[in-house]
Write an enzyme that holds these catalytic residues in place. Structure first.
Site, PDB file in Angstrom:
ATOM      1  N   HIS A  32       0.808  -1.223   0.000  1.00  0.00           N
ATOM      2  CA  HIS A  32       0.000   0.000   0.000  1.00  0.00           C
ATOM      3  C   HIS A  32       0.840   1.272   0.000  1.00  0.00           C
ATOM      4  CE1 HIS A  32      -3.848  -1.979   0.230  1.00  0.00           C
ATOM      5  NE2 HIS A  32      -3.435  -2.721   1.235  1.00  0.00           N
ATOM      6  N   GLU A  40      -6.682 -12.663   4.932  1.00  0.00           N
ATOM      7  CA  GLU A  40      -7.456 -11.420   5.019  1.00  0.00           C
ATOM      8  C   GLU A  40      -8.723 -11.462   4.171  1.00  0.00           C
ATOM      9  OE1 GLU A  40      -4.836  -8.253   3.792  1.00  0.00           O
ATOM     10  OE2 GLU A  40      -3.712  -9.587   2.480  1.00  0.00           O
ATOM     11  N   ASP A  46      -8.833  -5.627   5.374  1.00  0.00           N
ATOM     12  CA  ASP A  46      -9.410  -6.403   4.270  1.00  0.00           C
ATOM     13  C   ASP A  46     -10.331  -7.500   4.780  1.00  0.00           C
ATOM     14  OD1 ASP A  46      -8.361  -5.370   1.703  1.00  0.00           O
ATOM     15  OD2 ASP A  46      -6.431  -5.790   2.621  1.00  0.00           O
TER      16      ASP A  46
END
EC number: 4.1.2.53
Length: 267
Positions: free
Chosen positions: A49, A153, A179
């Site tokens: 990310h 996740e 997530d």
């Protein structure tokens, strides 16, 4: 084992020791080195990310190398070629995102191992990991120092958790709260009671299988709760969030009408 191939993070996980970490999303070696001097047991250098290139990851590994904090690299995806590059620049511990099945977990293990045990491309003579060929018998001994963590996740991953835990070569499983909560139907609400129940049972299942259990909790009370449930590598903050909070707090001291730190319950 050659001292250059030792992995204190992996050894502590094997012993069941608790390790407190920090998430690095700032993408700079300068900030990484500041974090490394703070005394965290491990530092997650995020390539998923955060906008890190392979060169950025390399420079951050160099920056933290003189210090006791152990780097963990999260690549953007579980691609074989990317894993090869990350290992070659000297990463010893990887956190692989979005692993949903045992087959995917086995593919990740294979990507980290040299033949005949896997598919990692051979290039030790030009790799920082082998000190450009100066570590004797690097290929024969490197597997002992590699630590492979996978992220669970999604609901699919939860359904396959026992099979993932049974894959040889997986050292630990990290629960991705943001997530996961979205996959379960509670987006941006990792604190929902149902999500919390699933996080607790998952952590306990991971530890019962003899694997390390990890988590990122930016709220201190959640971090403490995960530790109480048995998680033994827990990141307790994100550098960019801590930095922005500190800026907000300082400005609020001098400018009326400014808000204090933001309330943040999840990553």
């Amino acid at each position: 084992m050659n001292a250059l191939l030792s992995n204190p993070f992996k050894e502590r996980l094997r012993k069941g020791e608790v390790q407190i970490g920090l998430w690095l999303s700032s993408t700079t070696s300068y900030m990484a080195e500041i974090a490394a001097t703070s005394g965290y047991d491990w530092l997650l250098i995020d390539g998923e990310h955060a906008p890190n290139t392979i060169q950025d990851l390399y420079h951050q590994l160099q920056a933290v190398a003189p210090y006791a904090s152990q780097p963990v690299i999260r690549p953007v995806e579980a691609s074989k070629s990317l894993i090869k590059q990350v290992l070659d620049i000297g990463a010893q511990t990887l956190l692989i995102p979005m692993v949903d099945t045992a087959d995917q977990a086995r593919q990740v293990v294979s990507a980290t191992r040299y033949p005949p045990y896997g598919e990692r491309g051979v290039g030790a003579s030009v790799a920082r990991a082998a000190r450009w060929g100066r570590i004797e018998n690097y290929m024969a001994h490197v597997n002992d120092s590699l630590c492979l963590l996978v992220q669970v996740e999604s609901k699919t991953a939860l359904d396959n958790l026992d099979e993932i835990l049974g894959v040889e070569g997986i050292d630990g499983v990290f629960i991705g709260p943001a997530d996961l909560s979205a996959s379960l139907g509670y987006p941006d609400n990792a604190g929902h009671p149902e999500v919390q129940r699933i996080i607790e049972t998952s952590i306990r299942r991971i530890r019962a299988a003899g694997k390390a259990a990890g988590f990122l909790a930016v709220a201190p009370d959640m971090a403490q709760q995960c530790l109480a449930w048995g998680a033994n590598f827990v990141a307790v903050g994100v550098d960019t969030m801590l930095y922005s909070d500190a800026l907000d707090q300082r400005l609020a001291m001098f400018k009326s009408g400014k808000n204090g730190p933001r309330v943040k319950g999840s990553y």
